[in-house]
Design an enzyme around this catalytic site. Structure first.
Site, short mmCIF file in Angstrom:
data_model
loop_
_atom_site.label_atom_id
_atom_site.label_comp_id
_atom_site.label_asym_id
_atom_site.label_seq_id
_atom_site.Cartn_x
_atom_site.Cartn_y
_atom_site.Cartn_z
N ASP A 64 -13.88 -6.14 -3.30
CA ASP A 64 -13.91 -6.16 -1.83
C ASP A 64 -15.29 -6.70 -1.44
OD1 ASP A 64 -11.42 -4.99 -1.82
OD2 ASP A 64 -12.18 -2.96 -1.49
N ASP A 71 0.87 -1.17 0.00
CA ASP A 71 0.00 0.00 0.00
C ASP A 71 0.91 1.22 0.00
OD1 ASP A 71 -2.16 -1.65 0.16
OD2 ASP A 71 -2.58 -1.29 2.27
#
Lengths: 238, 252
Positions: free
Chosen positions: B131, B12
């Site tokens: 997700d 990330d």
């Protein structure tokens, strides 16, 4: 003058290929080019390619590059990668197109993924039934079946990175330089005279891939007799 | 002899640094993206995934420079996601050196983006990230970093994305993400068995056995993890050795 031309006919990302070649041959002049004249005058030619074969052949013609690519495939060290391998064949099941016809054989699609084994597979110890998804994506082993200067320093069955849904079927078994299993053996590299072409992506295959590119940069394709000598030399080194 | 299952460390990235938070809070610095990439490459990572979690659009170009720098030094496939809204965004990332681009929120808001991008650049470089959160007997797709429910069923959505040209599905369980309790294996298996394209399992890895389960029980083709690698708890090589001990084919 350009030493190595990477043929850019607008299909996908060629940056990875040029970056990897620059890494192994910092002193060599490398051009990513869509100019047929630059391809014609280059000492070596790399034809990469991603996407669909019908689009790829159309773009080759749109850019006026077909003749220059054919000329390179006949006359100078030539490295085909992925679609750059597939386009050399007579025809492809993808869009039922006619290829460049440099290597006899055809391009076929992997059979669809088997979905018959989606039943109850709970339980940690149950053996997982293999499923062969399409595209064939990831690191597979490359089994070399002929000695070749481009395999020098690359261990037998080394893993290379693949991503493709179609594979080549050579009509001339002598042109196959390596195979992989998915799940059946398919030709993943062909070699003939000045041509070496691979289904996998050497530019994304870490050490083994960089070694193959380094070998290409230094490769001097020879006459058939010289080639035999070269093969026996490399045999002694293993 | 055959295709190896892949291990993919996930980075990330925000403001030029690798970070890791739990449920998007308490972001902790995990290093320079180029250094971290090289370390994972040395350890035998099969691919790298970069997720640009920069909130503002001001610093969007930073990720392009990072990818350029990584791509000049690390010769394994690179996937980049975060904030991809237009075909032009895909083009810019590929030109910077990404091999695949991951699309999440925009795939829901504008499914034609997936179709247009895969037509233009090929399915092999279009990853759709999903997700998903358990809802009753199924799983619902969420977007905007998990903040917005869509009403879409995750299995049906994955099949639709495949039909529009996604070459791979990156599937994250929101229930498990950050918990270190292991993948949501039922979710992974439901999606992986329903689609023909490869599935990357994500969310919840806390130890190496979780990676093994993702393959053997979740039927995933690749497993993605971040925190277990970032802080030196395990190396990618240890993870592969563990998978190999369980009979999983890996690139060692």
């Amino acid at each position: 003058m350009t030493d190595i031309a990477i043929v850019d006919y607008g299909m996908g990302n060629l940056r990875s290929v040029s970056k990897a070649l620059e890494h192994v041959a910092p002193a060599v002049s490398i051009s990513v080019t869509g100019d047929p004249e630059v391809v014609r005058s280059a000492g070596r030619v790399v034809v990469p390619g991603q996407g669909a074969m019908p689009d790829c052949l159309r773009e080759l013609d749109t850019h006026g590059l077909r003749a220059a690519v054919l000329d390179a495939a006949m006359n100078k060290p030539f490295l085909g990668i992925c679609l750059g391998l597939q386009m050399l064949f007579d025809s492809s099941e993808e869009g039922n197109v006619t290829g460049l016809g440099v290597v006899p054989g055809q391009v076929r699609r992997f059979p669809p993924t088997s979905t018959a084994d989606t039943g109850n597979t709970d339980g940690a110890n149950e053996h997982v039934k293999p499923r062969f998804k399409v595209p064939h994506m990831g690191w597979n082993q490359v089994h070399q079946i002929t000695a070749h200067p481009l395999w020098e320093g690359i261990p037998q069955d080394a893993r290379f990175y693949f991503v493709h849904s179609y594979y080549v079927e050579t009509a001339d078994p002598g042109s196959a330089a390596a195979y992989s299993l998915y799940p059946f053996p398919f030709t993943c590299a062909v070699a003939r005279d000045n041509i070496f072409a691979v289904q996998f992506h050497p530019e994304k295959s870490q050490e083994a891939g960089l070694m193959l590119l380094r070998n290409f940069v230094h490769w001097e394709p020879a006459s058939a007799m010289d080639k035999q000598v070269r093969i026996s030399e490399s045999g002694c080194n293993v | 002899m055959g295709l190896a299952k892949r291990i993919i460390p996930c980075l990330d990235v925000t403001n030029g640094r690798v970070v890791k938070g739990v449920n998007f809070v308490g972001l902790r610095d995990a290093g320079d993206p180029v250094e971290v990439s090289r370390r994972y490459d040395d350890q035998g990572a099969d691919e790298l995934t970069f997720l640009d979690i920069t909130a503002s659009s001001d610093n969007r170009d930073l990720i392009l420079h990072i990818i350029e720098e990584v791509a000049a030094q690390v010769f394994i496939p690179l996937t980049v996601g975060g904030g991809v809204r237009k075909v032009e965004d895909v083009r810019r990332l590929l030109n910077a050196g990404a091999d695949k681009v991951s699309i999440n929120t925009s795939a829901v808001q504008n499914p034609q983006l997936v179709e247009a991008a895969s037509d233009r650049y090929g399915s092999q470089c279009i990853v759709v990230a999903i997700d998903a959160k358990r809802m009753g007997n199924g799983w619902e797709v969420f977007i905007h970093g998990g903040r917005t429910a869509t009403g879409l069923d995750a299995v049906g959505w994955a099949k639709k994305m495949q039909s529009l040209g996604a070459g791979e599905i990156l599937l994250t369980s929101m229930d498990r993400d950050g918990t270190r309790n292991g993948f949501d294996l039922a979710l992974m298996r439901a999606v992986s068995d329903a689609v023909e394209v490869p599935v990357i399992a994500s969310g919840g890895v806390g130890n190496l056995n979780h990676l093994v389960e993702g393959i053997t029980e979740g039927h995933a083709d690749a497993v993605l993890a971040a925190s277990i690698f970032h802080y030196g708890e395990y190396t990618v090589r240890q993870a592969k050795e563990c998978m190999a001990q369980h009979g999983i084919e890996v690139r060692l």
